[in-house]
Design a protein around this motif. Structure first.
Motif, mmCIF file in Angstrom:
data_model
loop_
_atom_site.group_PDB
_atom_site.id
_atom_site.type_symbol
_atom_site.label_atom_id
_atom_site.label_comp_id
_atom_site.label_asym_id
_atom_site.label_seq_id
_atom_site.Cartn_x
_atom_site.Cartn_y
_atom_site.Cartn_z
ATOM 1 N N PRO A 169 -12.055 7.194 -0.062
ATOM 2 C CA PRO A 169 -11.536 7.476 1.025
ATOM 3 C C PRO A 169 -11.313 5.897 1.833
ATOM 4 C CG PRO A 169 -13.627 8.198 1.282
ATOM 5 C CD PRO A 169 -13.264 8.150 -0.200
ATOM 6 N N TRP A 170 -11.843 4.871 1.150
ATOM 7 C CA TRP A 170 -11.829 3.564 1.957
ATOM 8 C C TRP A 170 -10.514 2.929 1.268
ATOM 9 C CZ3 TRP A 170 -16.451 5.666 0.492
ATOM 10 C CH2 TRP A 170 -16.723 5.600 -1.109
ATOM 11 N N MET A 171 -10.072 3.252 0.031
ATOM 12 C CA MET A 171 -8.694 2.521 -0.499
ATOM 13 C C MET A 171 -7.536 2.572 0.458
ATOM 14 S SD MET A 171 -10.216 1.089 -3.185
ATOM 15 C CE MET A 171 -8.433 0.412 -3.835
ATOM 16 N N ALA A 172 -7.050 1.219 0.525
ATOM 17 C CA ALA A 172 -6.066 1.329 1.397
ATOM 18 C C ALA A 172 -4.635 0.682 0.505
ATOM 19 C CB ALA A 172 -6.109 0.206 2.644
ATOM 20 N N SER A 173 -3.448 1.097 0.664
ATOM 21 C CA SER A 173 -2.344 0.601 0.359
ATOM 22 C C SER A 173 -1.617 -0.359 1.453
ATOM 23 C CB SER A 173 -1.266 1.674 -0.268
ATOM 24 O OG SER A 173 -0.072 1.035 -0.575
ATOM 25 N N LEU A 174 -1.508 -1.374 1.053
ATOM 26 C CA LEU A 174 -0.689 -2.362 2.143
ATOM 27 C C LEU A 174 0.725 -2.235 1.882
ATOM 28 C CD1 LEU A 174 -3.372 -5.262 2.300
ATOM 29 C CD2 LEU A 174 -3.168 -3.131 3.781
ATOM 30 N N SER A 180 7.046 0.018 0.752
ATOM 31 C CA SER A 180 6.682 -0.114 -0.837
ATOM 32 C C SER A 180 5.190 -0.891 -0.908
ATOM 33 C CB SER A 180 7.621 -1.219 -1.507
ATOM 34 O OG SER A 180 8.895 -0.601 -1.422
ATOM 35 N N HIS A 181 4.573 -0.453 -1.856
ATOM 36 C CA HIS A 181 3.215 -1.058 -1.964
ATOM 37 C C HIS A 181 3.365 -2.403 -2.216
ATOM 38 C CE1 HIS A 181 -0.888 -1.026 -3.167
ATOM 39 N NE2 HIS A 181 -0.620 -1.947 -4.148
#
Length: 119
Positions: A32-37, A42-43
């Protein structure tokens, strides 16, 4: 008057209750700490929620010039609502790992959100 102190719990992944050996694709909430910037939907780069208002990422995502630090800290304009799917990771909790310890790594791949490799 009484002052209440709320301590933030970090490193909790309520939906990560089992080990998925050999799995390269995970379901929502396992990390749950992974982020998509993202830019324009679009990633662009991955990141890690390290506090309720900060994401740690790679400085190369924001500048082609390397100044040796290779790290970027993004201050969020709005804090996310913490849920089972959104939780900060713990940093420097004093825990050490011996050589040969089994560890997990997580990241984004081209098939699941972007062009980064899982490292």
């Amino acid at each position: 008057s009484t002052t209440w102190s709320v301590s933030l719990v970090c490193g909790q992944a309520p939906r990560n209750s089992r080990i998925l050996e050999g799995t390269s694709v995970v379901t929502a909430g396992l990390w749950p700490w992974m982020a998509s910037l993202q830019k324009n939907g679009s990633h662009v780069c991955g990141g890690t929620l390290v506090a309720v208002d900060s994401v740690l990422s790679n400085a190369n995502c924001f500048s082609n010039q390397s100044n040796g630090t290779n790290v970027a800290i993004l201050h969020l304009s709005a804090r996310p609502t913490l849920t089972d799917y959104i939780q900060p990771i713990c940093l420097d909790n004093g825990r050490t790992f011996s050589e040969g310890s089994v560890c997990w790594s997580a990241g984004w791949s081209s098939g699941r959100g972007g062009g980064e490799s899982a490292t």
